[in-house]
Scaffold this active site. Structure first.
Site, mmCIF file in Angstrom:
data_model
loop_
_atom_site.group_PDB
_atom_site.id
_atom_site.type_symbol
_atom_site.label_atom_id
_atom_site.label_comp_id
_atom_site.label_asym_id
_atom_site.label_seq_id
_atom_site.Cartn_x
_atom_site.Cartn_y
_atom_site.Cartn_z
ATOM 1 N N GLU A 187 18.067 84.387 -10.997
ATOM 2 C CA GLU A 187 19.199 83.275 -10.647
ATOM 3 C C GLU A 187 20.265 83.797 -10.341
ATOM 4 O OE1 GLU A 187 19.405 80.374 -13.738
ATOM 5 O OE2 GLU A 187 21.406 79.951 -13.457
ATOM 6 N N ARG A 201 18.274 74.651 -9.989
ATOM 7 C CA ARG A 201 19.150 75.811 -9.387
ATOM 8 C C ARG A 201 19.210 75.905 -8.146
ATOM 9 N NH1 ARG A 201 20.274 74.264 -13.417
ATOM 10 N NH2 ARG A 201 20.630 75.342 -15.506
ATOM 11 N N SER A 223 22.604 83.466 -17.511
ATOM 12 C CA SER A 223 21.080 83.693 -17.373
ATOM 13 C C SER A 223 20.753 84.641 -16.265
ATOM 14 C CB SER A 223 20.089 82.392 -17.316
ATOM 15 O OG SER A 223 20.539 81.660 -18.246
HETATM 16 C C1 LIG Z 1 28.678 83.554 -19.526
HETATM 17 C C2 LIG Z 1 28.011 82.695 -18.311
HETATM 18 C C3 LIG Z 1 27.479 81.373 -18.689
HETATM 19 C C4 LIG Z 1 26.648 80.773 -17.767
HETATM 20 N N1 LIG Z 1 26.016 79.403 -17.970
HETATM 21 C C5 LIG Z 1 25.375 78.847 -17.127
HETATM 22 C C6 LIG Z 1 24.937 77.288 -17.416
HETATM 23 O O1 LIG Z 1 24.860 77.044 -18.680
HETATM 24 N N2 LIG Z 1 24.187 76.860 -16.364
HETATM 25 C C7 LIG Z 1 24.272 77.233 -15.132
HETATM 26 O O2 LIG Z 1 23.782 76.548 -14.434
HETATM 27 N N3 LIG Z 1 24.859 78.352 -14.629
HETATM 28 C C8 LIG Z 1 25.503 79.177 -15.833
HETATM 29 N N4 LIG Z 1 26.127 80.606 -15.526
HETATM 30 C C9 LIG Z 1 26.284 80.848 -13.999
HETATM 31 C C10 LIG Z 1 27.113 80.336 -13.116
HETATM 32 O O3 LIG Z 1 28.437 80.154 -13.937
HETATM 33 C C11 LIG Z 1 26.950 79.104 -12.379
HETATM 34 O O4 LIG Z 1 25.830 79.492 -11.217
HETATM 35 C C12 LIG Z 1 27.809 78.657 -11.539
HETATM 36 O O5 LIG Z 1 27.686 77.640 -10.911
HETATM 37 C C13 LIG Z 1 28.453 79.586 -10.308
HETATM 38 O O6 LIG Z 1 29.651 79.103 -9.927
HETATM 39 P P1 LIG Z 1 30.852 80.007 -9.115
HETATM 40 O O7 LIG Z 1 32.105 79.452 -8.626
HETATM 41 O O8 LIG Z 1 30.941 81.387 -9.932
HETATM 42 O O9 LIG Z 1 29.822 80.513 -7.819
HETATM 43 P P2 LIG Z 1 29.719 82.015 -7.318
HETATM 44 O O10 LIG Z 1 28.885 82.746 -8.483
HETATM 45 O O11 LIG Z 1 30.799 82.583 -6.703
HETATM 46 O O12 LIG Z 1 28.657 81.677 -6.095
HETATM 47 C C14 LIG Z 1 27.250 81.005 -6.496
HETATM 48 C C15 LIG Z 1 26.837 80.722 -5.131
HETATM 49 O O13 LIG Z 1 27.398 79.488 -4.657
HETATM 50 C C16 LIG Z 1 27.900 79.547 -3.500
HETATM 51 N N5 LIG Z 1 29.329 78.874 -3.123
HETATM 52 C C17 LIG Z 1 30.458 79.140 -4.026
HETATM 53 N N6 LIG Z 1 31.496 78.261 -3.612
HETATM 54 C C18 LIG Z 1 30.731 77.600 -2.414
HETATM 55 C C19 LIG Z 1 31.305 76.627 -1.665
HETATM 56 N N7 LIG Z 1 32.614 76.284 -1.712
HETATM 57 N N8 LIG Z 1 30.512 76.235 -0.565
HETATM 58 C C20 LIG Z 1 29.496 76.604 -0.436
HETATM 59 N N9 LIG Z 1 28.785 77.780 -1.321
HETATM 60 C C21 LIG Z 1 29.767 78.083 -2.356
HETATM 61 C C22 LIG Z 1 28.057 81.218 -3.276
HETATM 62 O O14 LIG Z 1 27.953 81.272 -2.103
HETATM 63 C C23 LIG Z 1 26.819 81.613 -3.948
HETATM 64 O O15 LIG Z 1 25.855 81.368 -3.197
HETATM 65 C C24 LIG Z 1 26.625 81.140 -16.465
HETATM 66 C C25 LIG Z 1 27.549 82.201 -16.034
HETATM 67 C C26 LIG Z 1 28.141 83.041 -17.054
HETATM 68 C C27 LIG Z 1 28.841 84.356 -16.570
#
Ligand SMILES: Cc1cc2nc3c(=O)[nH]c(=O)nc-3n(C[C@H](O)[C@H](O)[C@H](O)COP(=O)(O)OP(=O)(O)OC[C@H]3O[C@@H](n4cnc5c(N)ncnc54)[C@H](O)[C@@H]3O)c2cc1C
Length: 315
Positions: free
Chosen positions: A307, A187, A237
């Protein structure tokens, strides 16, 4: 600092980057899958890398902190809001998806679901286990998102990013990182130590049978629906998996299944998820996270680490 108010800074940005949509005091509730949280001082929808560069250059000069938003699926914004600018890459340049033989190139704002769907349509395997993660490529690179035995590190070959340390009038700041240079870990990635905005990722996939790819995606989606409280807002999570343990099991063993603080609740279905049962504030969620951490520490000696990224408040 040249601009005395957020409104004046917003006006200056509007003149410099007219294609961007710039909002002052933007409620963040709708930008986080937790559906909670206060307002960001500035919220900027960016159309191009050039605009992104201009924007961060001015924000840095004005000493205004900024945060890169993906889909907000791993994000909790404090009720007090975020005293900075939230940057959102929404232009077509960030949503491009190209497949050449077994290489899939996806812009930072492409969702993992879209990338997996395109891979499936092209008969390419490798994205099946990641397809149900509700985030963007940019967010997934930052987090080294993973599920069911696959992490981003297993498919990423090369990443294009804007290195904010290399931004100046004369330098473009675009860097290309190999998978090794991404320093993927559980992560986390190089983003923890280096100020990078991810723009695009090249993913190395392998040819596969379409029906097998679809069957695997459907099987894993069914597992998610069965095991996870997808019917409630959450950020997945809540805590990282502590070495040698599962966060959900530790929380369950601490007797916290269904435990509540205001509208926030430890999911009855999956103790690793804190859910918003309706009307939860970010304070409810944070309070519950702290209570869970403390109780698990008392009962097991293990300290859970979030996380979820917390914006605008210390955990
Ligand atoms: C129902 C549910 C299920 C999930 N299941 C999983 C799973 O199975 N496995 C898992 O790993 N995660 C899971 N997640 C968590 C989440 O989806 C992941 O961590 C995902 O990668 C976050 O992506 P995001 O685009 O929403 O990022 P955000 O939540 O918007 O941001 C997360 C981080 O990424 C950074 N970021 C975003 N875009 C950029 C960019 N272009 N450049 C630099 N930094 C950037 C942000 O600044 C922040 O630090 C789940 C979430 C939910 C709601």
């Amino acid at each position: 600092m040249e601009y005395k108010t957020t409104e004046a800074l917003a006006e200056a940005l509007r003149k410099l980057i007219p294609a961007a949509d710039i909002r002052v005091a933007e409620p963040m509730e709708g930008h986080s899958t937790f559906r909670a949280g206060g307002a960001a001082d500035l919220f900027i929808d960016l159309e191009s890398v050039a605009d992104l560069r201009t924007c961060v250059t001015l924000l840095s000069r004005e000493e205004m902190p900024f945060f890169l938003l993906g889909r907000g699926s791993n994000l909790l914004v404090s009720d007090k809001g975020y005293p900075g600018a939230v940057l959102h890459l929404c232009g077509a340049a960030f949503k491009e998806l190209v497949i050449e033989e077994t290489k899939l190139t996806a812009g930072a704002s492409v969702t993992l679901h879209q990338a997996a769907q395109a891979a499936y349509e092209a008969g390419l395997s490798g994205m099946e286990a990641l397809s149900g993660i509700p985030g963007t490529v940019g967010g997934a690179l930052t987090m080294n998102a993973g599920a069911y035995g696959t992490e981003m590190k297993d498919v990423v070959q090369r990443v294009t990013a804007l290195d904010l340390r290399q931004l100046s009038e004369t330098e473009e700041g675009i860097v290309r990182l190999s998978a090794e240079e991404m320093c993927f870990a559980y992560r986390g990635s190089v983003a923890k130590t280096r100020p990078l905005v991810f723009l695009e990722a090249e993913l190395a996939l392998t040819p596969g049978q379409q029906e097998d790819i679809r069957a695997r995606m459907q099987e894993l989606q069914a597992k998610r629906t069965e095991k996870q409280p997808l019917e409630f807002p959450s950020a997945g999570s809540t805590f990282k998996r502590p070495e040698g343990h599962f966060a959900g099991k530790l929380i369950e063993d601490a007797g916290l299944r269904g435990y509540r603080a205001g509208g926030a609740q430890v999911s009855e279905k999956h103790c690793g998820f804190i859910i918003n049962t309706g009307g939860a504030t970010a304070t409810d969620i944070l309070t519950l996270m702290r209570q869970v951490r403390d109780r698990v520490r008392e009962t097991s000696g293990v300290t859970l680490e979030p996380e979820v990224m917390i914006l605008g408040e210390e955990f």
